[in-house]
Motif scaffolding. Structure first.
Motif, PDB file in Angstrom:
ATOM      1  N   GLU A 172      67.118  16.090   4.441  1.00  0.00           N
ATOM      2  CA  GLU A 172      68.451  16.443   4.929  1.00  0.00           C
ATOM      3  C   GLU A 172      68.500  16.600   6.448  1.00  0.00           C
ATOM      4  O   GLU A 172      69.579  16.540   7.044  1.00  0.00           O
ATOM      5  N   SER A 173      67.364  16.773   7.104  1.00  0.00           N
ATOM      6  CA  SER A 173      67.380  16.991   8.549  1.00  0.00           C
ATOM      7  C   SER A 173      67.758  15.728   9.315  1.00  0.00           C
ATOM      8  O   SER A 173      68.341  15.806  10.392  1.00  0.00           O
ATOM      9  N   LEU A 174      67.420  14.570   8.780  1.00  0.00           N
ATOM     10  CA  LEU A 174      67.754  13.297   9.425  1.00  0.00           C
ATOM     11  C   LEU A 174      68.684  12.445   8.571  1.00  0.00           C
ATOM     12  O   LEU A 174      69.336  11.545   9.083  1.00  0.00           O
ATOM     13  N   GLY A 175      68.702  12.696   7.289  1.00  0.00           N
ATOM     14  CA  GLY A 175      69.434  11.822   6.396  1.00  0.00           C
ATOM     15  C   GLY A 175      68.736  10.472   6.295  1.00  0.00           C
ATOM     16  O   GLY A 175      67.566  10.337   6.658  1.00  0.00           O
ATOM     17  N   ARG A 176      69.472   9.474   5.833  1.00  0.00           N
ATOM     18  CA  ARG A 176      68.875   8.141   5.704  1.00  0.00           C
ATOM     19  C   ARG A 176      69.290   7.299   6.904  1.00  0.00           C
ATOM     20  O   ARG A 176      69.756   6.168   6.753  1.00  0.00           O
ATOM     21  N   THR A 177      69.132   7.877   8.089  1.00  0.00           N
ATOM     22  CA  THR A 177      69.693   7.229   9.273  1.00  0.00           C
ATOM     23  C   THR A 177      68.656   6.591  10.181  1.00  0.00           C
ATOM     24  O   THR A 177      68.987   5.692  10.940  1.00  0.00           O
ATOM     25  N   ASP A 178      67.437   7.070  10.131  1.00  0.00           N
ATOM     26  CA  ASP A 178      66.487   6.642  11.158  1.00  0.00           C
ATOM     27  C   ASP A 178      65.087   6.492  10.567  1.00  0.00           C
ATOM     28  O   ASP A 178      64.274   7.419  10.611  1.00  0.00           O
ATOM     29  N   ALA A 179      64.823   5.319  10.000  1.00  0.00           N
ATOM     30  CA  ALA A 179      63.512   5.070   9.383  1.00  0.00           C
ATOM     31  C   ALA A 179      62.395   5.124  10.421  1.00  0.00           C
ATOM     32  O   ALA A 179      61.257   5.468  10.095  1.00  0.00           O
ATOM     33  N   ASP A 180      62.713   4.797  11.658  1.00  0.00           N
ATOM     34  CA  ASP A 180      61.701   4.813  12.713  1.00  0.00           C
ATOM     35  C   ASP A 180      61.200   6.238  12.960  1.00  0.00           C
ATOM     36  O   ASP A 180      59.990   6.483  12.998  1.00  0.00           O
ATOM     37  N   GLN A 181      62.120   7.178  13.112  1.00  0.00           N
ATOM     38  CA  GLN A 181      61.712   8.565  13.339  1.00  0.00           C
ATOM     39  C   GLN A 181      61.019   9.140  12.098  1.00  0.00           C
ATOM     40  O   GLN A 181      60.019   9.839  12.210  1.00  0.00           O
ATOM     41  N   TRP A 182      61.534   8.794  10.919  1.00  0.00           N
ATOM     42  CA  TRP A 182      60.948   9.364   9.701  1.00  0.00           C
ATOM     43  C   TRP A 182      59.546   8.826   9.441  1.00  0.00           C
ATOM     44  O   TRP A 182      58.691   9.519   8.880  1.00  0.00           O
ATOM     45  N   SER A 183      59.298   7.595   9.847  1.00  0.00           N
ATOM     46  CA  SER A 183      57.959   7.029   9.643  1.00  0.00           C
ATOM     47  C   SER A 183      56.908   7.851  10.400  1.00  0.00           C
ATOM     48  O   SER A 183      55.778   8.000   9.946  1.00  0.00           O
ATOM     49  N   ALA A 184      57.287   8.400  11.543  1.00  0.00           N
ATOM     50  CA  ALA A 184      56.363   9.247  12.295  1.00  0.00           C
ATOM     51  C   ALA A 184      56.053  10.525  11.522  1.00  0.00           C
ATOM     52  O   ALA A 184      54.928  11.026  11.556  1.00  0.00           O
ATOM     53  N   VAL A 185      57.056  11.054  10.833  1.00  0.00           N
ATOM     54  CA  VAL A 185      56.843  12.258  10.023  1.00  0.00           C
ATOM     55  C   VAL A 185      55.898  11.938   8.862  1.00  0.00           C
ATOM     56  O   VAL A 185      54.998  12.718   8.540  1.00  0.00           O
ATOM     57  N   VAL A 186      56.084  10.778   8.250  1.00  0.00           N
ATOM     58  CA  VAL A 186      55.204  10.360   7.156  1.00  0.00           C
ATOM     59  C   VAL A 186      53.761  10.244   7.667  1.00  0.00           C
ATOM     60  O   VAL A 186      52.826  10.775   7.058  1.00  0.00           O
ATOM     61  N   TRP A 187      53.594   9.564   8.799  1.00  0.00           N
ATOM     62  CA  TRP A 187      52.238   9.370   9.361  1.00  0.00           C
ATOM     63  C   TRP A 187      51.578  10.713   9.654  1.00  0.00           C
ATOM     64  O   TRP A 187      50.415  10.943   9.286  1.00  0.00           O
ATOM     65  N   ALA A 188      52.304  11.610  10.324  1.00  0.00           N
ATOM     66  CA  ALA A 188      51.728  12.904  10.715  1.00  0.00           C
ATOM     67  C   ALA A 188      51.346  13.731   9.487  1.00  0.00           C
ATOM     68  O   ALA A 188      50.295  14.381   9.461  1.00  0.00           O
ATOM     69  N   ASN A 189      52.183  13.711   8.465  1.00  0.00           N
ATOM     70  CA  ASN A 189      51.891  14.490   7.261  1.00  0.00           C
ATOM     71  C   ASN A 189      50.742  13.882   6.471  1.00  0.00           C
ATOM     72  O   ASN A 189      49.946  14.613   5.863  1.00  0.00           O
ATOM     73  N   LEU A 190      50.618  12.570   6.465  1.00  0.00           N
ATOM     74  CA  LEU A 190      49.476  11.918   5.814  1.00  0.00           C
ATOM     75  C   LEU A 190      48.180  12.308   6.535  1.00  0.00           C
ATOM     76  O   LEU A 190      47.192  12.685   5.888  1.00  0.00           O
ATOM     77  N   ASP A 191      48.207  12.222   7.840  1.00  0.00           N
ATOM     78  CA  ASP A 191      47.024  12.559   8.637  1.00  0.00           C
ATOM     79  C   ASP A 191      46.597  14.004   8.380  1.00  0.00           C
ATOM     80  O   ASP A 191      45.414  14.300   8.186  1.00  0.00           O
ATOM     81  N   GLU A 192      47.559  14.914   8.357  1.00  0.00           N
ATOM     82  CA  GLU A 192      47.250  16.323   8.106  1.00  0.00           C
ATOM     83  C   GLU A 192      46.721  16.542   6.695  1.00  0.00           C
ATOM     84  O   GLU A 192      45.826  17.363   6.473  1.00  0.00           O
ATOM     85  N   ALA A 193      47.287  15.834   5.739  1.00  0.00           N
ATOM     86  CA  ALA A 193      46.838  15.991   4.345  1.00  0.00           C
ATOM     87  C   ALA A 193      45.393  15.530   4.196  1.00  0.00           C
ATOM     88  O   ALA A 193      44.608  16.143   3.466  1.00  0.00           O
ATOM     89  N   ILE A 194      45.033  14.470   4.880  1.00  0.00           N
ATOM     90  CA  ILE A 194      43.642  13.989   4.838  1.00  0.00           C
ATOM     91  C   ILE A 194      42.714  15.029   5.445  1.00  0.00           C
ATOM     92  O   ILE A 194      41.660  15.356   4.893  1.00  0.00           O
ATOM     93  N   ASN A 195      43.130  15.585   6.580  1.00  0.00           N
ATOM     94  CA  ASN A 195      42.312  16.614   7.222  1.00  0.00           C
ATOM     95  C   ASN A 195      42.171  17.853   6.347  1.00  0.00           C
ATOM     96  O   ASN A 195      41.093  18.422   6.216  1.00  0.00           O
ATOM     97  N   ALA A 196      43.291  18.282   5.763  1.00  0.00           N
ATOM     98  CA  ALA A 196      43.286  19.532   4.993  1.00  0.00           C
ATOM     99  C   ALA A 196      42.473  19.421   3.714  1.00  0.00           C
ATOM    100  O   ALA A 196      41.919  20.414   3.236  1.00  0.00           O
ATOM    101  N   THR A 197      42.402  18.226   3.146  1.00  0.00           N
ATOM    102  CA  THR A 197      41.705  18.065   1.859  1.00  0.00           C
ATOM    103  C   THR A 197      40.352  17.388   2.022  1.00  0.00           C
ATOM    104  O   THR A 197      39.706  17.088   1.013  1.00  0.00           O
ATOM    105  N   ASP A 198      39.959  17.162   3.276  1.00  0.00           N
ATOM    106  CA  ASP A 198      38.708  16.444   3.536  1.00  0.00           C
ATOM    107  C   ASP A 198      38.674  15.150   2.727  1.00  0.00           C
ATOM    108  O   ASP A 198      37.772  14.915   1.930  1.00  0.00           O
TER     109      ASP A 198
END
Lengths: 165, 111
Positions: B63-89
């Motif tokens: 809801e913070s961005l809606g379905r308006t900006d796939a470019d910005q949201w892709s960065a959120v996906v990348w950052a959360n994936l990277d963090e999930a890998i780090n957090a779970t080794d």
């Protein structure tokens, strides 16, 4: 004066620029810090004091809390820290926040060791070597020529993913 | 005009090429579900000593961005994936599903 727990171990003379926005009025403060090496740790001579946690209660996700990074480095900086939500922005990593954490965030954006770009995504890392688990501090943010960008998505100590290397 | 979902898949795939996470090789990226439950689903070959496959599910938008900006949201996906890998080794302690995929959870903060 806020003491940093930086364990860089290197002499640094860096200008830290942060603009914190508080309250409903656009109260801003620019803190210019000369980071002086003392006894193996860098101590900001004058830094953005009062690094207590921000308050995003009732705020829109787009609400800007602060801006970090050298404005002289181009249009990308300073980059905003927005309230965000559990997936990005301050709320995403508020549980990590401390004076020390904010100091590392500032230094990473002001004086990075590694910067990587992919589209509008930026991964900015600073080598710290604080401990085996804290070798790198990483900030992920987006850019946009206008002000539609999310800004800082996350700030975190690098783990085993190795994206800072 | 390309749909938001197609844009998101394309941009996330390109982002993982330009900002690679060492040890991950993309097997597939797709978007599943609809509405607020719409998710981007990524499956990787884990090219680390652990081997096997790693999966990550994340909202395709919020809801913070809606379905308006796939470019910005892709960065959120990348950052959360990277963090999930780090957090779970790398999901080292996560049992794989019957298809052999270890699904790592996102490290979300609090709203």
């Amino acid at each position: 004066m806020r003491k940093s727990d930086s364990r860089d171990g290197a002499g640094i003379a860096a200008k830290a620029v942060s603009v914190r926005v508080t309250g409903t009025r656009a109260l801003t403060r620019v803190a210019v810090a000369a980071l002086l090496l003392t006894g193996g740790g860098a101590v900001p001579a004058s830094a953005s004091s009062g690094a207590a946690a921000f308050n995003c209660t009732g705020r829109n996700p787009q609400h800007i809390l602060a801006r970090y990074g050298h404005s002289a480095d181009g249009a990308e900086y300073p980059v905003p820290l927005r309230c965000g939500n559990r997936r990005w922005g301050y709320k995403h990593f508020a549980h990590r926040w401390s004076n020390s954490f904010e100091s590392h965030l500032e230094r990473t954006l002001n004086d990075p060791t590694v910067q990587q770009r992919g589209g509008s995504t930026r991964v900015v890392c600073r080598r710290v070597n604080a401990s085996p688990e804290r070798q790198w501090f990483k900030v992920v943010h987006t850019t946009d020529p206008g002000d539609r960008n999310l800004g800082i998505i996350t700030a975190v100590w690098e783990g085993p993913s190795g994206t800072c290397l | 005009m390309e749909s938001y979902e197609a844009q998101l898949i394309d941009i996330v795939a390109r982002l993982l090429e330009t900002l690679p996470i060492p040890g991950l090789r993309i097997q597939k990226i797709r978007v599943e579900g609809a509405g607020a439950a719409e998710e981007i689903v990524l499956v990787f070959h884990r090219e680390t000593p652990l081997g096997g496959r790693l999966g990550f599910r994340f909202p395709a938008w919020d809801e913070s961005l809606g379905r308006t900006d796939a470019d910005q949201w892709s960065a959120v996906v990348w950052a959360n994936l990277d963090e999930a890998i780090n957090a779970t080794d790398w999901g080292s302690s996560i049992a794989p599903d019957p298809d052999g995929i270890a699904w790592i959870p996102p490290c979300e903060g609090e709203d």
